[in-house]
Design a protein around this motif. Structure first.
Motif, PDB file in Angstrom:
ATOM      1  N   GLU A 136       7.656 -30.621   8.937  1.00  0.00           N
ATOM      2  CA  GLU A 136       6.516 -31.312   9.528  1.00  0.00           C
ATOM      3  C   GLU A 136       5.317 -31.449   8.599  1.00  0.00           C
ATOM      4  O   GLU A 136       4.377 -32.168   8.922  1.00  0.00           O
ATOM      5  CB  GLU A 136       6.067 -30.577  10.802  1.00  0.00           C
ATOM      6  CG  GLU A 136       7.115 -30.607  11.916  1.00  0.00           C
ATOM      7  CD  GLU A 136       6.576 -30.034  13.221  1.00  0.00           C
ATOM      8  OE1 GLU A 136       5.382 -29.656  13.254  1.00  0.00           O
ATOM      9  OE2 GLU A 136       7.340 -29.974  14.189  1.00  0.00           O
ATOM     10  N   GLU A 213       1.180 -33.011  20.628  1.00  0.00           N
ATOM     11  CA  GLU A 213       1.926 -32.902  19.382  1.00  0.00           C
ATOM     12  C   GLU A 213       3.418 -32.755  19.645  1.00  0.00           C
ATOM     13  O   GLU A 213       4.246 -33.413  19.003  1.00  0.00           O
ATOM     14  CB  GLU A 213       1.415 -31.715  18.564  1.00  0.00           C
ATOM     15  CG  GLU A 213       2.102 -31.574  17.214  1.00  0.00           C
ATOM     16  CD  GLU A 213       1.377 -30.658  16.252  1.00  0.00           C
ATOM     17  OE1 GLU A 213       1.848 -30.542  15.102  1.00  0.00           O
ATOM     18  OE2 GLU A 213       0.340 -30.073  16.631  1.00  0.00           O
ATOM     19  N   LYS A 217       6.275 -35.676  18.663  1.00  0.00           N
ATOM     20  CA  LYS A 217       7.311 -35.368  17.664  1.00  0.00           C
ATOM     21  C   LYS A 217       8.705 -35.368  18.290  1.00  0.00           C
ATOM     22  O   LYS A 217       9.673 -35.840  17.679  1.00  0.00           O
ATOM     23  CB  LYS A 217       6.993 -34.039  16.988  1.00  0.00           C
ATOM     24  CG  LYS A 217       5.756 -34.142  16.095  1.00  0.00           C
ATOM     25  CD  LYS A 217       5.394 -32.830  15.435  1.00  0.00           C
ATOM     26  CE  LYS A 217       4.214 -33.035  14.479  1.00  0.00           C
ATOM     27  NZ  LYS A 217       3.770 -31.786  13.822  1.00  0.00           N
TER      28      LYS A 217
END
Length: 226
Positions: A136, A213, A217
């Motif tokens: 990431e 988040e 993702k």
């Protein structure tokens, strides 16, 4: 009309503390605090809508939080002309004091709304491979703080457990009845995602940040896996 002056100190709190239960703290009764959160959401929605900002946003979000270069990357990603739009709408002058980590926290919910808000939640997050933080960031994930790692693990788990209500929360206005209802429905997932002997204390803003988040993702990963 003469513009009135408003000093906006926008700061989000992302805190993880060791304890035994998950707690979503009540929204502030201060109407000014609620307005600041909504202005921040408006600001980040404006920033993420700018195609020219996308490379800088991606670079910022792949920079290790609170490490050298993080603040500079956040400044490059921000589009201060978006403040002017809010100021024009409200006939106000704004001074935004926004920390890089607070900006980062607000960007993910905004990006999720922009890319996946209309499509709805992906139903098969549980089938996706386990979270790997090493992919990431453009840096050594071992340098991430323990609190950041705990937050990512928690958010990833909750999003896999209840993507529908996480989706509903991210699309709701901050401190709205819809947000309250989504948080209530998410409480079983919060409990399921706490390890034995661990307590995670989250503000509503932190819940929105960590789920933003995770959902962004995971939704990208699910789209790629199809």
């Amino acid at each position: 009309m003469q513009a009135r002056t408003a000093l906006m100190h926008l700061a989000l709190i992302f805190g993880l503390l060791p304890a035994t239960t998950a707690l979503a703290r009540p929204a502030s009764e201060d109407p000014g605090a609620t307005e600041k959160l909504r202005l921040l959401a408006e600001f980040t929605d404006c920033v993420t809508a700018q195609k020219s900002r996308q490379p800088a946003i991606r670079t910022f979000l792949r920079t290790l939080p609170d490490r050298p270069g993080f603040g500079e990357a956040g400044l490059k990603a921000a589009d201060l002309t978006c403040l002017n739009r809010a100021a024009t709408r409200m006939h106000a002058t704004f001074e935004m004091r926004l920390q890089p980590d607070s900006f980062r926290d607000a960007l993910f919910p905004s990006l999720y709304r922009r890319e996946f808000g209309k499509a709805g939640p992906v139903a098969d997050f549980k089938a996706l491979p386990p979270l790997r933080l090493s992919g990431e960031f453009d840096g050594d994930a071992a340098e991430l703080s323990a609190s950041f790692v705990a937050g990512r693990l928690f958010g990833d788990c909750v999003a896999r457990e209840d993507s529908a209500d996480a989706h509903a929360l991210l699309l709701a206005q901050p401190a709205s009845a819809e947000e309250n209802a989504a948080i209530d429905r998410l409480k079983p997932a919060f409990t399921a995602c706490i390890k034995q002997g661990q307590t995670i204390s989250l503000t509503r803003t932190a819940i929105r940040a960590t789920l933003g988040e995770a959902m962004f993702k995971l939704a990208h990963a699910a789209t790629t896996a199809r």
